[in-house]
Write a protein that holds these residues in place. Structure first.
Motif, PDB file in Angstrom:
ATOM      1  N   SER A  70       0.827  -1.028   0.337  1.00  0.00           N
ATOM      2  CA  SER A  70       0.176  -0.022   0.043  1.00  0.00           C
ATOM      3  C   SER A  70       0.870   1.104  -0.147  1.00  0.00           C
ATOM      4  O   SER A  70       0.222   2.227  -0.168  1.00  0.00           O
ATOM      5  CB  SER A  70      -0.765  -0.018   1.191  1.00  0.00           C
ATOM      6  N   SER A  71       2.441   1.192   0.048  1.00  0.00           N
ATOM      7  CA  SER A  71       3.119   2.163  -0.182  1.00  0.00           C
ATOM      8  C   SER A  71       3.478   2.439  -1.126  1.00  0.00           C
ATOM      9  O   SER A  71       2.807   2.009  -2.351  1.00  0.00           O
ATOM     10  CB  SER A  71       4.330   1.978   0.807  1.00  0.00           C
ATOM     11  N   SER A  72       4.046   3.731  -1.656  1.00  0.00           N
ATOM     12  CA  SER A  72       4.367   4.230  -2.991  1.00  0.00           C
ATOM     13  C   SER A  72       5.104   3.656  -3.878  1.00  0.00           C
ATOM     14  O   SER A  72       4.996   3.498  -5.098  1.00  0.00           O
ATOM     15  CB  SER A  72       5.015   5.727  -2.723  1.00  0.00           C
ATOM     16  N   GLY A  73       5.714   2.559  -3.153  1.00  0.00           N
ATOM     17  CA  GLY A  73       6.781   1.452  -4.301  1.00  0.00           C
ATOM     18  C   GLY A  73       7.753   2.445  -4.923  1.00  0.00           C
ATOM     19  O   GLY A  73       8.219   3.403  -4.343  1.00  0.00           O
ATOM     20  N   PRO A  74       7.861   2.138  -6.484  1.00  0.00           N
ATOM     21  CA  PRO A  74       7.227   1.004  -7.125  1.00  0.00           C
ATOM     22  C   PRO A  74       7.463  -0.482  -6.799  1.00  0.00           C
ATOM     23  O   PRO A  74       8.614  -0.670  -6.494  1.00  0.00           O
ATOM     24  CB  PRO A  74       7.260   1.712  -8.578  1.00  0.00           C
ATOM     25  N   PHE A  75       6.508  -1.022  -7.125  1.00  0.00           N
ATOM     26  CA  PHE A  75       6.593  -2.588  -6.958  1.00  0.00           C
ATOM     27  C   PHE A  75       6.456  -3.274  -8.202  1.00  0.00           C
ATOM     28  O   PHE A  75       5.359  -2.787  -9.027  1.00  0.00           O
ATOM     29  CB  PHE A  75       5.895  -3.337  -5.649  1.00  0.00           C
ATOM     30  N   THR A  76       6.786  -4.501  -8.311  1.00  0.00           N
ATOM     31  CA  THR A  76       6.523  -5.423  -9.448  1.00  0.00           C
ATOM     32  C   THR A  76       5.920  -6.810  -8.673  1.00  0.00           C
ATOM     33  O   THR A  76       6.546  -7.149  -7.815  1.00  0.00           O
ATOM     34  CB  THR A  76       7.374  -5.698 -10.548  1.00  0.00           C
ATOM     35  N   VAL A  77       4.637  -7.001  -8.730  1.00  0.00           N
ATOM     36  CA  VAL A  77       4.250  -8.252  -7.925  1.00  0.00           C
ATOM     37  C   VAL A  77       3.867  -9.345  -8.873  1.00  0.00           C
ATOM     38  O   VAL A  77       3.113  -9.088 -10.145  1.00  0.00           O
ATOM     39  CB  VAL A  77       3.068  -7.614  -7.006  1.00  0.00           C
ATOM     40  N   PHE A  78       4.327 -10.347  -8.741  1.00  0.00           N
ATOM     41  CA  PHE A  78       4.046 -11.765  -9.578  1.00  0.00           C
ATOM     42  C   PHE A  78       2.669 -12.147  -8.702  1.00  0.00           C
ATOM     43  O   PHE A  78       3.240 -13.160  -7.902  1.00  0.00           O
ATOM     44  CB  PHE A  78       5.170 -12.652  -9.701  1.00  0.00           C
ATOM     45  N   ALA A  79       1.541 -12.050  -8.996  1.00  0.00           N
ATOM     46  CA  ALA A  79       0.300 -12.353  -8.187  1.00  0.00           C
ATOM     47  C   ALA A  79      -0.141 -13.877  -8.591  1.00  0.00           C
ATOM     48  O   ALA A  79      -0.849 -13.992  -9.646  1.00  0.00           O
ATOM     49  CB  ALA A  79      -0.626 -11.433  -8.093  1.00  0.00           C
ATOM     50  N   ALA A 169      -1.311  -2.331 -14.996  1.00  0.00           N
ATOM     51  CA  ALA A 169      -0.903  -1.315 -14.212  1.00  0.00           C
ATOM     52  C   ALA A 169      -1.520  -0.750 -12.928  1.00  0.00           C
ATOM     53  O   ALA A 169      -2.818  -0.937 -12.818  1.00  0.00           O
ATOM     54  CB  ALA A 169      -0.939  -0.138 -15.370  1.00  0.00           C
ATOM     55  N   GLN A 170      -0.665  -0.453 -12.099  1.00  0.00           N
ATOM     56  CA  GLN A 170      -1.057   0.202 -10.771  1.00  0.00           C
ATOM     57  C   GLN A 170      -0.634   1.582 -10.393  1.00  0.00           C
ATOM     58  O   GLN A 170       0.527   1.967 -11.142  1.00  0.00           O
ATOM     59  CB  GLN A 170      -0.404  -0.770  -9.686  1.00  0.00           C
ATOM     60  N   LYS A 171      -1.113   2.108  -9.673  1.00  0.00           N
ATOM     61  CA  LYS A 171      -0.589   3.641  -9.250  1.00  0.00           C
ATOM     62  C   LYS A 171       0.793   3.517  -8.753  1.00  0.00           C
ATOM     63  O   LYS A 171       1.480   4.074  -8.732  1.00  0.00           O
ATOM     64  CB  LYS A 171      -1.690   4.074  -8.260  1.00  0.00           C
ATOM     65  N   ASN A 172       1.093   2.218  -7.907  1.00  0.00           N
ATOM     66  CA  ASN A 172       2.504   2.018  -7.033  1.00  0.00           C
ATOM     67  C   ASN A 172       3.194   1.030  -7.896  1.00  0.00           C
ATOM     68  O   ASN A 172       3.951   0.019  -7.170  1.00  0.00           O
ATOM     69  CB  ASN A 172       2.260   1.903  -5.604  1.00  0.00           C
ATOM     70  N   GLY A 173       3.039   0.657  -9.037  1.00  0.00           N
ATOM     71  CA  GLY A 173       3.842  -0.340  -9.592  1.00  0.00           C
ATOM     72  C   GLY A 173       2.983  -1.168 -10.826  1.00  0.00           C
ATOM     73  O   GLY A 173       2.066  -0.524 -11.562  1.00  0.00           O
ATOM     74  N   VAL A 174       3.424  -2.381 -10.937  1.00  0.00           N
ATOM     75  CA  VAL A 174       2.638  -3.083 -11.992  1.00  0.00           C
ATOM     76  C   VAL A 174       2.422  -4.535 -11.318  1.00  0.00           C
ATOM     77  O   VAL A 174       3.099  -5.228 -10.662  1.00  0.00           O
ATOM     78  CB  VAL A 174       3.542  -3.268 -13.085  1.00  0.00           C
ATOM     79  N   VAL A 175       1.309  -5.321 -11.961  1.00  0.00           N
ATOM     80  CA  VAL A 175       1.084  -6.818 -11.474  1.00  0.00           C
ATOM     81  C   VAL A 175       1.231  -7.637 -12.825  1.00  0.00           C
ATOM     82  O   VAL A 175       0.562  -7.261 -13.523  1.00  0.00           O
ATOM     83  CB  VAL A 175      -0.171  -6.686 -10.773  1.00  0.00           C
ATOM     84  N   HIS A 176       1.688  -8.713 -12.468  1.00  0.00           N
ATOM     85  CA  HIS A 176       1.597  -9.782 -13.429  1.00  0.00           C
ATOM     86  C   HIS A 176       0.976 -11.027 -12.949  1.00  0.00           C
ATOM     87  O   HIS A 176       1.648 -11.508 -11.857  1.00  0.00           O
ATOM     88  CB  HIS A 176       3.178 -10.254 -13.914  1.00  0.00           C
ATOM     89  N   VAL A 177      -0.131 -11.446 -13.291  1.00  0.00           N
ATOM     90  CA  VAL A 177      -0.732 -12.420 -12.850  1.00  0.00           C
ATOM     91  C   VAL A 177      -0.222 -14.111 -13.012  1.00  0.00           C
ATOM     92  O   VAL A 177      -0.140 -14.040 -14.502  1.00  0.00           O
ATOM     93  CB  VAL A 177      -2.430 -12.512 -13.030  1.00  0.00           C
ATOM     94  N   ILE A 178       0.286 -14.842 -12.151  1.00  0.00           N
ATOM     95  CA  ILE A 178       0.846 -15.871 -12.809  1.00  0.00           C
ATOM     96  C   ILE A 178      -0.103 -17.378 -12.138  1.00  0.00           C
ATOM     97  O   ILE A 178      -0.650 -17.184 -11.449  1.00  0.00           O
ATOM     98  CB  ILE A 178       2.399 -15.857 -12.033  1.00  0.00           C
ATOM     99  N   SER A 179       0.551 -18.332 -12.787  1.00  0.00           N
ATOM    100  CA  SER A 179      -0.261 -19.732 -12.764  1.00  0.00           C
ATOM    101  C   SER A 179       0.226 -20.503 -11.464  1.00  0.00           C
ATOM    102  O   SER A 179      -0.258 -21.636 -11.353  1.00  0.00           O
ATOM    103  CB  SER A 179       0.038 -20.348 -13.939  1.00  0.00           C
ATOM    104  N   ALA A 180       1.205 -20.102 -10.843  1.00  0.00           N
ATOM    105  CA  ALA A 180       1.585 -21.059  -9.697  1.00  0.00           C
ATOM    106  C   ALA A 180       2.271 -20.157  -8.634  1.00  0.00           C
ATOM    107  O   ALA A 180       2.676 -19.040  -8.869  1.00  0.00           O
ATOM    108  CB  ALA A 180       2.733 -21.881 -10.203  1.00  0.00           C
ATOM    109  N   VAL A 181       2.165 -20.560  -7.433  1.00  0.00           N
ATOM    110  CA  VAL A 181       3.014 -20.033  -6.168  1.00  0.00           C
ATOM    111  C   VAL A 181       4.393 -20.368  -6.105  1.00  0.00           C
ATOM    112  O   VAL A 181       4.848 -21.599  -6.439  1.00  0.00           O
ATOM    113  CB  VAL A 181       2.332 -20.703  -4.913  1.00  0.00           C
ATOM    114  N   LEU A 182       5.326 -19.474  -6.240  1.00  0.00           N
ATOM    115  CA  LEU A 182       6.688 -19.641  -6.207  1.00  0.00           C
ATOM    116  C   LEU A 182       7.208 -19.640  -4.698  1.00  0.00           C
ATOM    117  O   LEU A 182       6.673 -19.048  -3.796  1.00  0.00           O
ATOM    118  CB  LEU A 182       7.422 -18.585  -6.977  1.00  0.00           C
ATOM    119  N   MET A 183       8.142 -20.542  -4.528  1.00  0.00           N
ATOM    120  CA  MET A 183       8.492 -20.701  -2.928  1.00  0.00           C
ATOM    121  C   MET A 183       9.869 -20.307  -2.761  1.00  0.00           C
ATOM    122  O   MET A 183      10.809 -20.432  -3.295  1.00  0.00           O
ATOM    123  CB  MET A 183       8.292 -22.217  -2.807  1.00  0.00           C
TER     124      MET A 183
END
Length: 185
Positions: A70-79, A169-183
């Motif tokens: 929720s902070s300003s980031g920017p962040f890239t999230v692999f969700a 696109a996000q106000k504080n970064g970008v999200v890439h939706v992914i097919s698996a959980v990375l460990m």
């Protein structure tokens, strides 16, 4: 005169078709599970509204990672999608309140500082002769490669996820939706 009129009509029809396609694309994409997000909202605000990221969103809140995103980031999230979380062995235990420490580390393992769009990833993969390595908030690496037209993200344990829906696109970064959980290790 007829040729000019036909040309004008064809151009108008093309514009109307493109406009209609742009207006209906999010509806069709949402039916496929794509996450439609607003570039005017923060990552967590968008994730909460995304039907395919309910487990991800609940885990963000449960672990406090939502505060970071929720902070300003920017962040890239692999969700990871809900189905990605369901595929984790002992999925119910994995996302339970008793597993907060591991779950928090796992979520932070899906976050990279900076804004890495698909174009940025493609340039880095090209420059890296077929791959690029990104450092996550856990201090571990994710390796990004391409398989055909899709990006593949791998953790240090060898788990792989396909980027199903890039460049949300996000106000504080970008999200890439992914097919698996990375460990993380």
């Amino acid at each position: 005169m007829k040729a000019i009129l036909l040309s004008v009509l064809a151009a108008g029809l093309l514009t109307a078709t493109q406009t209609f396609a742009q207006q209906t694309a999010p509806v069709d994409a949402a039916k496929k599970g794509q996450i439609i997000m607003s570039a005017q909202k923060m990552i967590v605000e968008n994730a909460v509204q995304s039907p395919g990221l309910k487990t991800f969103t609940a885990a963000l809140k449960q672990t406090g990672v939502s505060n970071t995103l929720s902070s300003s980031g920017p962040f890239t999230v692999f969700a990871p999608t809900d189905s990605a979380f369901s595929a984790v062995p002992d999925a119910a235990q994995f996302v339970s309140a008793g597993n907060v420490t591991t779950l928090r580390k796992t979520l932070l393992h899906h976050v990279v500082t900076g804004k890495w769009t698909a174009n940025d990833l493609q340039n880095a993969v090209n420059k890296g002769k077929g791959k690029t390595v990104l450092r996550t908030l856990t201090g571990q690496n994710l390796t990004v490669t391409k398989s055909g037209d899709q990006f593949v993200v791998a953790d240090e344990k060898g788990h792989q996820a396909v980027v199903e829906f890039p460049d949300q696109a996000q106000k504080n970064g970008v999200v890439h939706v992914i097919s698996a959980v990375l460990m993380p290790k």
